[in-house]
Design a protein around this motif. Structure first.
Motif, short mmCIF file in Angstrom:
data_model
loop_
_atom_site.label_atom_id
_atom_site.label_comp_id
_atom_site.label_asym_id
_atom_site.label_seq_id
_atom_site.Cartn_x
_atom_site.Cartn_y
_atom_site.Cartn_z
N PHE A 194 47.10 91.88 -32.50
CA PHE A 194 48.42 92.52 -32.54
C PHE A 194 48.39 93.88 -33.25
O PHE A 194 48.87 94.88 -32.72
CB PHE A 194 49.43 91.59 -33.22
CG PHE A 194 50.77 92.22 -33.43
CD1 PHE A 194 51.65 92.38 -32.37
CD2 PHE A 194 51.15 92.67 -34.71
CE1 PHE A 194 52.90 92.98 -32.57
CE2 PHE A 194 52.40 93.26 -34.91
CZ PHE A 194 53.27 93.41 -33.84
N TRP A 195 47.82 93.91 -34.44
CA TRP A 195 47.86 95.16 -35.23
C TRP A 195 46.97 96.23 -34.61
O TRP A 195 47.30 97.43 -34.67
CB TRP A 195 47.45 94.89 -36.67
CG TRP A 195 48.49 94.09 -37.39
CD1 TRP A 195 48.39 92.80 -37.83
CD2 TRP A 195 49.83 94.52 -37.70
NE1 TRP A 195 49.57 92.39 -38.39
CE2 TRP A 195 50.47 93.42 -38.34
CE3 TRP A 195 50.53 95.70 -37.51
CZ2 TRP A 195 51.79 93.50 -38.79
CZ3 TRP A 195 51.85 95.78 -37.96
CH2 TRP A 195 52.46 94.69 -38.59
N LYS A 196 45.89 95.83 -33.99
CA LYS A 196 45.05 96.80 -33.28
C LYS A 196 45.82 97.40 -32.10
O LYS A 196 45.75 98.61 -31.85
CB LYS A 196 43.76 96.14 -32.80
CG LYS A 196 42.77 97.11 -32.16
CD LYS A 196 41.48 96.40 -31.76
CE LYS A 196 40.48 97.38 -31.16
NZ LYS A 196 39.21 96.70 -30.78
N ASN A 197 46.57 96.57 -31.40
CA ASN A 197 47.36 97.04 -30.28
C ASN A 197 48.50 97.94 -30.73
O ASN A 197 48.86 98.91 -30.05
CB ASN A 197 47.91 95.85 -29.48
CG ASN A 197 46.81 95.07 -28.79
OD1 ASN A 197 45.75 95.61 -28.47
ND2 ASN A 197 47.05 93.79 -28.54
N ILE A 198 49.08 97.63 -31.89
CA ILE A 198 50.12 98.50 -32.46
C ILE A 198 49.53 99.86 -32.80
O ILE A 198 50.16 100.90 -32.58
CB ILE A 198 50.74 97.85 -33.71
CG1 ILE A 198 51.58 96.63 -33.31
CG2 ILE A 198 51.60 98.85 -34.47
CD1 ILE A 198 52.76 96.94 -32.42
#
Length: 407
Positions: A194-198
């Motif tokens: 999730f945070w990588k995609n954000i």
């Protein structure tokens, strides 16, 4: 008669032939527009793009006439759209219309038939043909909406294939050309990293925001965006002009107008609150991720502040996705075909007299009301669902049996 229908069904089983059928209609529509010199939206897109490259702000200095000598409507799209539309704007008008319609049709076709393999070919055909009449209506006015619908579908497929960077890129590209697609970003909650995609979203968002600097001086960029926002705000001034859930309420009492944006964002916040509350359900179930995608696609249109009849192509595709992921009751089937008639049949003059269409859709607002009720029922079904009763394999088997029985 049965033999004839079987031959048609066999013919339509071949994807390439389906594509050619649609392309034939897209060609007829483009030919009609070229002969009548009535491709107004294409002219607006072209002038907006050419103005950008000429250093003219199309949101402030707009005085273009159509080929028939009438003032063209305002250019409302982003500078990113102007850049991406450039190849079509550089073509002669008649060939540009054909290429644009071929491009939007082809993109939508492949977005549907490249959906994840959990969707059988029969289901993909259902999505394509259920939305086909609205697709033709958007092609008739050279709309951008089929591209937005396509980006929703391509992004979802890429997310399911774990190609997160490309999925986020398409979501941001959709959001920076026509805002609807940006709301799909929330679905990143359902996927790993999730945070990588954000981080991808932030970096791509900054890059797209700065993209107009290839022509616009840095000290004018903010002013350029401000002029775009100003014209967008003035365009979406009253709900009476648009086909949104707010129009029936506005007719009863116009006090709702100042709160429209707040209500839309509030409903979106509720939807994503459900997503957070049922996070495990959406993360584990392909079925529910599809349902949520469909609900967001519908929300973006019926709760939009400037949605027009042609934009319902996006919503109807989302509805078809949702419908395929539930075991339909008789009520579901009734709503399916009532929505088809109201949103796709009634607006077409050759199927329904114009006076009747105006009465049903503009005076009674039946299309908006029925479709909004349908959307509410879809949200309710997600609310009452749970992990124990959401096995995609179980529902998939039942749904396939139903489709085979219908065939």
């Amino acid at each position: 008669m049965n033999g004839f229908l079987l031959k048609i069904e066999k013919f339509l089983d071949i994807k390439n032939k389906i594509y050619i059928i649609g392309l034939f209609f897209a060609s007829l529509i483009a030919l009609k527009e070229v002969i009548n010199l009535s491709y107004y939206n294409f002219q607006i897109f072209s002038y907006g793009s050419l103005d950008f490259w000429a250093g003219i702000n199309p949101y402030v200095n707009w005085n273009h006439l159509s080929l028939l000598g009438k003032p063209l409507d305002f250019f409302l799209y982003t500078p990113q759209f102007s850049i991406l539309f450039t190849p079509f704007a550089l073509l002669p008008g008649w060939s540009g219309v054909f290429c644009w319609n071929f491009f939007t049709y082809t993109l939508f076709y492949y977005s549907v038939f490249s959906l994840p393999e959990q969707f059988t070919f029969v289901k993909k055909k259902f999505i394509f043909f259920y939305s086909f009449l609205l697709l033709l209506q958007t092609l008739l006015s050279e709309q951008f909406n089929p591209v937005i619908a396509s980006l929703f579908l391509f992004s979802f497929t890429l997310l399911e294939k774990k190609k997160y960077f490309w999925a986020v890129l398409l979501i941001l590209l959709s959001g920076f050309t026509k805002v609807y697609g940006i709301f799909q970003l929330g679905m990143l909650l359902f996927y790993p990293k999730f945070w990588k995609n954000i981080l991808y979203a932030l970096l791509i968002g900054v890059a797209l925001f700065l993209l107009p600097l290839i022509k616009i001086p840095g000290n004018e960029l903010i002013t350029y965006y401000q002029s775009w926002i100003k014209i967008i705000m003035s365009h979406s001034l009253t709900p009476l002009r648009f086909d949104t859930i707010y129009r029936p309420f506005y007719i009863l009492h116009n006090s709702i107008e100042p709160f429209i944006g707040i209500i839309s964002l509030g409903v979106l916040a509720v939807l994503y609150s459900i997503a957070v509350f049922k996070h495990k359900l959406f993360k584990q179930s392909f079925l529910h991720r599809v349902q949520f995608l469909g609900i967001i696609m519908i929300w973006a249109i019926i709760f939009g502040t400037a949605s027009e009849r042609n934009t319902y192509h996006i919503a109807i595709v989302g509805y078809a996705l949702c419908y395929l992921c539930f075991q339909p009751t008789k009520t579901d089937k009734i709503f399916l075909w009532i929505n088809f008639v109201l949103l796709e049949i009634v607006p077409i003059d050759i199927f329904c007299p114009r006076k009747v269409a105006i009465f049903l859709l503009d005076s009674l607002n039946l299309g908006i009301i029925v479709f909004s009720i349908t959307w509410g029922l879809l949200v309710y079904k997600i609310l009452k669902s749970n992990i124990g009763h959401s096995s995609f394999q179980t529902i998939e088997i039942n749904r396939t049996s139903i489709l085979k029985a219908e065939e």
